[in-house]
Scaffold this motif. Structure first.
Motif: not given
Length: 112
Positions: A78-86, A30-42
């Protein structure tokens, strides 16, 4: 007492080998999903950080930690996120996954 080994799989999240603790794994995921969601929203902020960092991946992780208050695992995700996650669709999927994780954690925590 057995030794528990943590293994990180960026695709599916944190997994504790031999731990068998679904609640702990759910909370960590959950902590990781919340961080990636926050990054996608920002996304604009994330891209600006990427453009401003003069260094390696470690420097980028440190900058993301400083900007968003993330820990090392969250910043690594967040660093490992792929562009499609945005994309809006992917962001909605993250929101749905976060809601699912909240429901699972609530259910598991209540069963203890």
């Amino acid at each position: 007492m057995s030794v528990k080994k943590a293994r990180w799989d960026w695709g599916s999240g944190i997994e504790f080998v031999g731990m068998g603790d679904e609640l702990r794994n759910g909370r960590l995921r959950r902590v990781v999903v919340a961080a990636t969601l926050h990054a996608a929203e920002h996304a604009v902020d994330v891209i600006q950080i990427c453009q401003a960092v003069d260094g390696d991946e470690s420097s980028l992780r440190t900058a993301i930690m400083a900007r968003f208050g993330f820990d090392e695992v969250q910043a690594g995700a967040v660093v490992s996120m792929q562009v499609r996650r945005f994309t809006p669709h992917a962001t909605e999927q993250l929101r749905a996954e976060l809601a699912d994780m909240d429901e699972l954690i609530h259910k598991l925590a209540g069963s203890r």
